[in-house]
Scaffold this active site. Sequence first.
Site, mmCIF file in Angstrom:
data_model
loop_
_atom_site.group_PDB
_atom_site.id
_atom_site.type_symbol
_atom_site.label_atom_id
_atom_site.label_comp_id
_atom_site.label_asym_id
_atom_site.label_seq_id
_atom_site.Cartn_x
_atom_site.Cartn_y
_atom_site.Cartn_z
ATOM 1 N N HIS A 1 -0.109 0.488 -0.859
ATOM 2 C CA HIS A 1 0.197 1.912 -0.987
ATOM 3 C C HIS A 1 -0.017 2.291 -2.445
ATOM 4 O O HIS A 1 0.124 1.474 -3.347
ATOM 5 C CB HIS A 1 1.662 2.124 -0.582
ATOM 6 C CG HIS A 1 2.095 3.548 -0.468
ATOM 7 N ND1 HIS A 1 2.363 4.342 -1.570
ATOM 8 C CD2 HIS A 1 2.350 4.319 0.616
ATOM 9 C CE1 HIS A 1 2.764 5.528 -1.165
ATOM 10 N NE2 HIS A 1 2.752 5.546 0.154
ATOM 11 N N ASP B 1 6.873 -5.125 -2.037
ATOM 12 C CA ASP B 1 7.132 -3.788 -1.503
ATOM 13 C C ASP B 1 7.552 -3.975 -0.042
ATOM 14 O O ASP B 1 6.736 -4.274 0.819
ATOM 15 C CB ASP B 1 5.862 -2.941 -1.618
ATOM 16 C CG ASP B 1 5.962 -1.587 -0.916
ATOM 17 O OD1 ASP B 1 6.991 -1.319 -0.253
ATOM 18 O OD2 ASP B 1 5.000 -0.804 -1.016
ATOM 19 N N GLN C 1 7.853 -1.163 4.495
ATOM 20 C CA GLN C 1 7.466 -1.171 5.901
ATOM 21 C C GLN C 1 7.976 -2.385 6.672
ATOM 22 O O GLN C 1 7.744 -2.489 7.869
ATOM 23 C CB GLN C 1 5.933 -1.121 6.009
ATOM 24 C CG GLN C 1 5.311 0.150 5.483
ATOM 25 C CD GLN C 1 5.691 1.376 6.285
ATOM 26 O OE1 GLN C 1 5.966 1.281 7.485
ATOM 27 N NE2 GLN C 1 5.710 2.529 5.634
ATOM 28 N N LYS D 1 13.235 4.734 5.670
ATOM 29 C CA LYS D 1 12.412 3.959 6.592
ATOM 30 C C LYS D 1 13.249 2.918 7.338
ATOM 31 O O LYS D 1 12.712 2.136 8.124
ATOM 32 C CB LYS D 1 11.263 3.290 5.843
ATOM 33 C CG LYS D 1 10.275 4.287 5.223
ATOM 34 C CD LYS D 1 9.129 3.580 4.551
ATOM 35 C CE LYS D 1 8.257 4.537 3.752
ATOM 36 N NZ LYS D 1 7.458 5.443 4.590
ATOM 37 N N CYS E 1 -1.905 7.279 1.835
ATOM 38 C CA CYS E 1 -1.649 6.836 0.450
ATOM 39 C C CYS E 1 -2.183 5.426 0.223
ATOM 40 O O CYS E 1 -1.563 4.615 -0.455
ATOM 41 C CB CYS E 1 -0.160 6.915 0.112
ATOM 42 S SG CYS E 1 0.481 8.587 0.069
#
Length: 409
Positions: free
Chosen positions: A125, A203, A206, A229, A367
């Site tokens: 991203h 990261d 997700q 999220k 993104c």
Amino acid sequence: MADKFDIEQVRKDFPILDQQVNGAPLVYFDNAATTQKPQMVIDALNHYYTRDNANIHRGLHTLAERATTGYELTRKKLKDFLNAESTDQIIFTSGTTAGINLVAQTYGRANFSKGDVILVSNLEHHSNIVPWQMIAEEKGAEVQVIPVDEAGVLDMKAYVELLDSNRVKFVAVNHVSNAIGTINPISYIIEQAHRVGAKVLIDGAQSVAHFEIDVQALDIDFLAFSAHKLFGPTGVGVLYGKRTLLEAMPPYQGGGEMIKEVSFAGTTYNELPYKFEAGTPNIADVYAFGFALDYLKSLPKNAVWEQEKALLDYATEQLMQIDGLRIVGQAPEKIAVVSFVIDGVHPQDIGVLLDKFGVAIRTGHHCAQPLMARYELVGTCRASFAFYNTKSEIDLFVKALKRTITMLS
């Protein structure tokens, strides 16, 4: 709910799902962008503002003490959620992006120098690319890219070769690709980075909603993710870091709460985690986030994963029967995300028309423009599922998609 995954009851827990959009039942397949909120999170927000609203860590009155207790209880829940050693390693931010920028601008500024290499992947991203470009430009370092193959799998041979340059000081990769759903082998990525003395930021935006992450077992240096999220409110993020790293990092922002003493002769900074939490925080949403964690804890983990895997398999099977449709990213290990293009049709046109049938998906580059460039695409259509979605919703989606293709042909 502890022993059986009751989809009908689960859907009742999310009031937003029970509505019509443009005269059709809502089919919400944009969970990679943000997840919906269970009623207990909504109720927690209402309770906080109607019963406990006060500033925290400062007041001695009852409301302030209740607000502080609720806020810090979420930090404790996150410690347990991640299996961190201490609550001091849990820093509240405004989101994943803020957490990554915090590390880039504090650890990076203190540790990067001319000629150093920062590795990112072609699956990232923008939020896990741009902060590293910014600090690299400032410090004279270099950002290099771990390539991805046609299926959407990172090239681990190329990764190891990049590491062996002896200049790599940091690796920043996502656990899961937001654009195509690939699950990256972060255990191996971390192990190999540590072999050459490099630190790693994961990261987790997700991944945290789909499976458990044990930061100690994985030996994670830094992990950033967002509450929204994870079925919690927007405006809240979490940065986990190893204590030794966090203690050595300078503060990111100055102001209240991140100090012990202030004088014009100099300032003494606060201890972890507060030295990174300047100013009045997002108290209400942190408080409510704790209830999202409680809700997730009440669900049977294996059944949740099996539900999402079944949705992914079913959607993939149905979509591959549509002429002219190509799925982008077919890694063997994926979360419940299907990214696709249709010959001769712009993704945005598909998204706009699907909305007319009550179907919410995401279109565009997500993104992740470097990844789209890798595939020579302007963007894709992305359907992303959560455990509250159903196969019958996929049927409605596929039916609407076929009608949309006919209208655009």
